[in-house]
Design a protein around this motif. Structure first.
Motif, PDB file in Angstrom:
ATOM      1  N   LEU A 147      31.500  40.715  48.106  1.00  0.00           N
ATOM      2  CA  LEU A 147      32.226  40.764  46.809  1.00  0.00           C
ATOM      3  C   LEU A 147      32.011  41.975  45.998  1.00  0.00           C
ATOM      4  CD1 LEU A 147      32.195  37.018  46.015  1.00  0.00           C
ATOM      5  CD2 LEU A 147      34.312  38.329  45.813  1.00  0.00           C
ATOM      6  N   LEU A 148      30.481  42.270  46.073  1.00  0.00           N
ATOM      7  CA  LEU A 148      30.054  43.285  45.078  1.00  0.00           C
ATOM      8  C   LEU A 148      30.491  44.806  46.137  1.00  0.00           C
ATOM      9  CD1 LEU A 148      26.300  42.196  44.513  1.00  0.00           C
ATOM     10  CD2 LEU A 148      28.294  42.911  42.904  1.00  0.00           C
ATOM     11  N   ILE A 149      30.570  44.975  47.288  1.00  0.00           N
ATOM     12  CA  ILE A 149      30.854  46.018  47.812  1.00  0.00           C
ATOM     13  C   ILE A 149      32.397  46.288  47.635  1.00  0.00           C
ATOM     14  CG2 ILE A 149      31.337  47.015  50.149  1.00  0.00           C
ATOM     15  CD1 ILE A 149      28.667  45.777  50.854  1.00  0.00           C
ATOM     16  N   GLU A 150      33.314  45.131  47.847  1.00  0.00           N
ATOM     17  CA  GLU A 150      34.708  45.461  47.428  1.00  0.00           C
ATOM     18  C   GLU A 150      34.863  45.673  46.048  1.00  0.00           C
ATOM     19  OE1 GLU A 150      37.017  45.618  49.617  1.00  0.00           O
ATOM     20  OE2 GLU A 150      38.620  45.853  48.248  1.00  0.00           O
ATOM     21  N   LEU A 151      34.139  45.112  45.051  1.00  0.00           N
ATOM     22  CA  LEU A 151      34.060  45.503  43.717  1.00  0.00           C
ATOM     23  C   LEU A 151      33.949  46.949  43.478  1.00  0.00           C
ATOM     24  CD1 LEU A 151      34.462  43.649  41.044  1.00  0.00           C
ATOM     25  CD2 LEU A 151      32.161  44.291  40.688  1.00  0.00           C
ATOM     26  N   GLY A 152      33.082  47.479  44.292  1.00  0.00           N
ATOM     27  CA  GLY A 152      32.769  48.875  44.079  1.00  0.00           C
ATOM     28  C   GLY A 152      33.933  49.864  44.645  1.00  0.00           C
ATOM     29  N   ASP A 153      34.050  49.293  45.783  1.00  0.00           N
ATOM     30  CA  ASP A 153      35.216  50.439  46.604  1.00  0.00           C
ATOM     31  C   ASP A 153      36.690  50.384  45.677  1.00  0.00           C
ATOM     32  OD1 ASP A 153      33.319  50.576  48.665  1.00  0.00           O
ATOM     33  OD2 ASP A 153      34.387  49.314  50.121  1.00  0.00           O
ATOM     34  N   TYR A 154      36.970  48.939  45.327  1.00  0.00           N
ATOM     35  CA  TYR A 154      38.244  48.999  44.319  1.00  0.00           C
ATOM     36  C   TYR A 154      37.989  49.929  43.148  1.00  0.00           C
ATOM     37  CZ  TYR A 154      41.789  47.343  41.580  1.00  0.00           C
ATOM     38  OH  TYR A 154      43.225  46.976  40.740  1.00  0.00           O
ATOM     39  N   THR A 155      36.951  49.725  42.652  1.00  0.00           N
ATOM     40  CA  THR A 155      36.761  50.576  41.282  1.00  0.00           C
ATOM     41  C   THR A 155      36.844  52.102  41.352  1.00  0.00           C
ATOM     42  OG1 THR A 155      35.372  48.766  40.570  1.00  0.00           O
ATOM     43  CG2 THR A 155      35.189  50.628  39.067  1.00  0.00           C
ATOM     44  N   ILE A 156      36.065  52.380  42.441  1.00  0.00           N
ATOM     45  CA  ILE A 156      35.922  53.679  42.761  1.00  0.00           C
ATOM     46  C   ILE A 156      37.368  54.578  43.238  1.00  0.00           C
ATOM     47  CG2 ILE A 156      34.800  55.650  44.321  1.00  0.00           C
ATOM     48  CD1 ILE A 156      32.229  54.030  43.621  1.00  0.00           C
ATOM     49  N   LYS A 157      37.972  53.715  43.990  1.00  0.00           N
ATOM     50  CA  LYS A 157      39.279  54.287  44.439  1.00  0.00           C
ATOM     51  C   LYS A 157      40.266  54.524  43.360  1.00  0.00           C
ATOM     52  CE  LYS A 157      42.321  51.797  47.136  1.00  0.00           C
ATOM     53  NZ  LYS A 157      42.239  50.574  48.130  1.00  0.00           N
ATOM     54  N   ASN A 158      40.067  53.473  42.394  1.00  0.00           N
ATOM     55  CA  ASN A 158      41.014  53.380  41.464  1.00  0.00           C
ATOM     56  C   ASN A 158      40.541  54.059  39.903  1.00  0.00           C
ATOM     57  OD1 ASN A 158      43.486  51.852  42.500  1.00  0.00           O
ATOM     58  ND2 ASN A 158      41.551  50.736  43.023  1.00  0.00           N
ATOM     59  N   MET A 159      39.414  54.861  40.067  1.00  0.00           N
ATOM     60  CA  MET A 159      38.906  55.227  38.875  1.00  0.00           C
ATOM     61  C   MET A 159      39.914  56.226  38.250  1.00  0.00           C
ATOM     62  SD  MET A 159      35.078  56.296  38.267  1.00  0.00           S
ATOM     63  CE  MET A 159      34.406  54.575  38.755  1.00  0.00           C
ATOM     64  N   ILE A 160      39.926  55.911  36.766  1.00  0.00           N
ATOM     65  CA  ILE A 160      40.651  56.932  35.942  1.00  0.00           C
ATOM     66  C   ILE A 160      39.732  57.639  34.794  1.00  0.00           C
ATOM     67  CG2 ILE A 160      43.049  56.242  36.461  1.00  0.00           C
ATOM     68  CD1 ILE A 160      42.414  54.486  33.772  1.00  0.00           C
ATOM     69  N   GLU A 161      40.238  58.519  34.070  1.00  0.00           N
ATOM     70  CA  GLU A 161      39.333  58.816  33.020  1.00  0.00           C
ATOM     71  C   GLU A 161      38.813  58.035  32.051  1.00  0.00           C
ATOM     72  OE1 GLU A 161      40.323  62.412  30.948  1.00  0.00           O
ATOM     73  OE2 GLU A 161      41.045  63.553  32.787  1.00  0.00           O
ATOM     74  N   ASP A 162      39.672  56.998  31.836  1.00  0.00           N
ATOM     75  CA  ASP A 162      39.208  55.936  30.869  1.00  0.00           C
ATOM     76  C   ASP A 162      37.901  55.064  31.145  1.00  0.00           C
ATOM     77  OD1 ASP A 162      41.257  56.648  29.249  1.00  0.00           O
ATOM     78  OD2 ASP A 162      42.338  54.807  29.496  1.00  0.00           O
ATOM     79  N   ASP A 163      37.594  55.425  32.681  1.00  0.00           N
ATOM     80  CA  ASP A 163      36.393  54.617  33.027  1.00  0.00           C
ATOM     81  C   ASP A 163      35.170  55.194  32.852  1.00  0.00           C
ATOM     82  OD1 ASP A 163      38.021  52.477  34.004  1.00  0.00           O
ATOM     83  OD2 ASP A 163      38.490  53.915  35.853  1.00  0.00           O
ATOM     84  N   TYR A 164      35.059  56.292  32.273  1.00  0.00           N
ATOM     85  CA  TYR A 164      33.971  57.223  32.131  1.00  0.00           C
ATOM     86  C   TYR A 164      33.892  57.939  30.927  1.00  0.00           C
ATOM     87  CZ  TYR A 164      36.409  60.374  34.992  1.00  0.00           C
ATOM     88  OH  TYR A 164      37.508  61.287  35.590  1.00  0.00           O
ATOM     89  N   VAL A 165      34.339  57.084  29.759  1.00  0.00           N
ATOM     90  CA  VAL A 165      34.271  57.636  28.344  1.00  0.00           C
ATOM     91  C   VAL A 165      33.042  57.610  27.627  1.00  0.00           C
ATOM     92  CG1 VAL A 165      35.357  57.616  26.213  1.00  0.00           C
ATOM     93  CG2 VAL A 165      36.634  57.245  28.111  1.00  0.00           C
ATOM     94  N   LEU A 166      32.243  58.665  27.344  1.00  0.00           N
ATOM     95  CA  LEU A 166      30.984  58.576  26.532  1.00  0.00           C
ATOM     96  C   LEU A 166      30.928  57.983  25.142  1.00  0.00           C
ATOM     97  CD1 LEU A 166      29.311  61.754  27.813  1.00  0.00           C
ATOM     98  CD2 LEU A 166      28.494  59.386  28.636  1.00  0.00           C
ATOM     99  N   LEU A 167      29.943  57.332  24.721  1.00  0.00           N
ATOM    100  CA  LEU A 167      30.100  56.942  23.239  1.00  0.00           C
ATOM    101  C   LEU A 167      29.815  58.139  22.484  1.00  0.00           C
ATOM    102  CD1 LEU A 167      28.899  53.404  23.677  1.00  0.00           C
ATOM    103  CD2 LEU A 167      31.308  54.043  22.578  1.00  0.00           C
ATOM    104  N   PRO A 168      29.972  58.122  21.185  1.00  0.00           N
ATOM    105  CA  PRO A 168      29.374  59.610  20.566  1.00  0.00           C
ATOM    106  C   PRO A 168      27.921  59.676  20.436  1.00  0.00           C
ATOM    107  CG  PRO A 168      31.090  58.079  19.250  1.00  0.00           C
ATOM    108  CD  PRO A 168      30.741  57.365  20.337  1.00  0.00           C
TER     109      PRO A 168
END
Ligand SMILES: [Mg+2]
Length: 221
Positions: free
Chosen positions: A73-94
């Protein structure tokens, strides 16, 4: 004196990742054909493993069945997230960059404590341009229990530090508890869903990282 500073990711360094969040519902459907609702699950401060156990058990899947497939489950969670990653997934806080830069100048040793599966966390911090600040961490696959992530990260630092010089920084009461359970100092940053009042068990708390100079002063005291 060596100071070891362990940062939570979601709500502390970065905004929550929408693709990572939606990946929970995706993997639960893929593996068990159940419709879960991650958005209504109080997941803040939880580990990926803990969230999977929680939402799947709420959908009637028993603990042992989940346990037997948790790694997949964790591996699939990782693969899915990385495959579908968009800019909104790595927005730094101020003020995250300013904070990390100043801490590096002070020779603080920086690590991550995150419930994210490591593959997801490392991809996100790297894409956000802050990956090089962190050389070790405790991650979602290490345990479902957050304090065990703190222990794991301290072990991986190979520094054997005095726990009075280790600081866990996070945005939820669960982060504060995890540090306290291990015996580190704790800092609350109210940039997630909790306000300063709800983080009052921390040794020190701030509204946001704009107050990074105060935070660094606290650490060096
Ligand atoms: Mg958090």
């Amino acid at each position: 004196m060596k100071y070891v500073v362990l940062f939570d990711v979601d709500g502390t360094l970065m905004e929550e990742s929408p693709t990572h969040t939606m990946a929970f519902d995706y993997v639960c459907d893929e593996f068990f054909h159940v419709k879960t609702d991650i958005k209504s699950f109080p997941r803040q401060g939880m580990t990926d493993q803990g969230i999977l156990f929680g939402i799947l058990q709420n959908s009637g899947i028993d603990y042992d069945t989940i346990k037997s497939r948790i790694n997949e489950l964790l591996i699939e969670l990782g693969d899915y997230t990385i495959k579908n990653m968009i800019e909104d997934d790595y927005v730094l806080l101020p003020y995250v960059e300013e904070t990390l830069e100043e801490m590096e100048k002070n020779n603080f040793i920086l690590g991550l404590i995150t419930g994210n599966f490591s593959k997801i966390a490392l991809e996100r911090v790297s894409k956000a341009g802050i990956g090089n600040y962190f050389s070790f961490g405790g991650y979602g696959e290490d345990s479902a229990i957050r304090s065990e992530l703190v222990q794991k990260a301290i072990e991986r630092s190979k520094l054997n530090p005095n726990l009075n010089n280790v600081f866990v920084i996070g945005d939820t009461p669960k982060d504060i508890k995890s540090g306290k359970d291990v015996g580190t100092k704790t800092v609350g940053v109210a940039t997630g869903v909790y306000g300063i009042k709800q983080l009052q068990d921390a040794d020190f708390s701030i509204k946001n990282l704009k107050q990074y100079k105060k935070l660094i002063e606290f650490i060096k005291k």
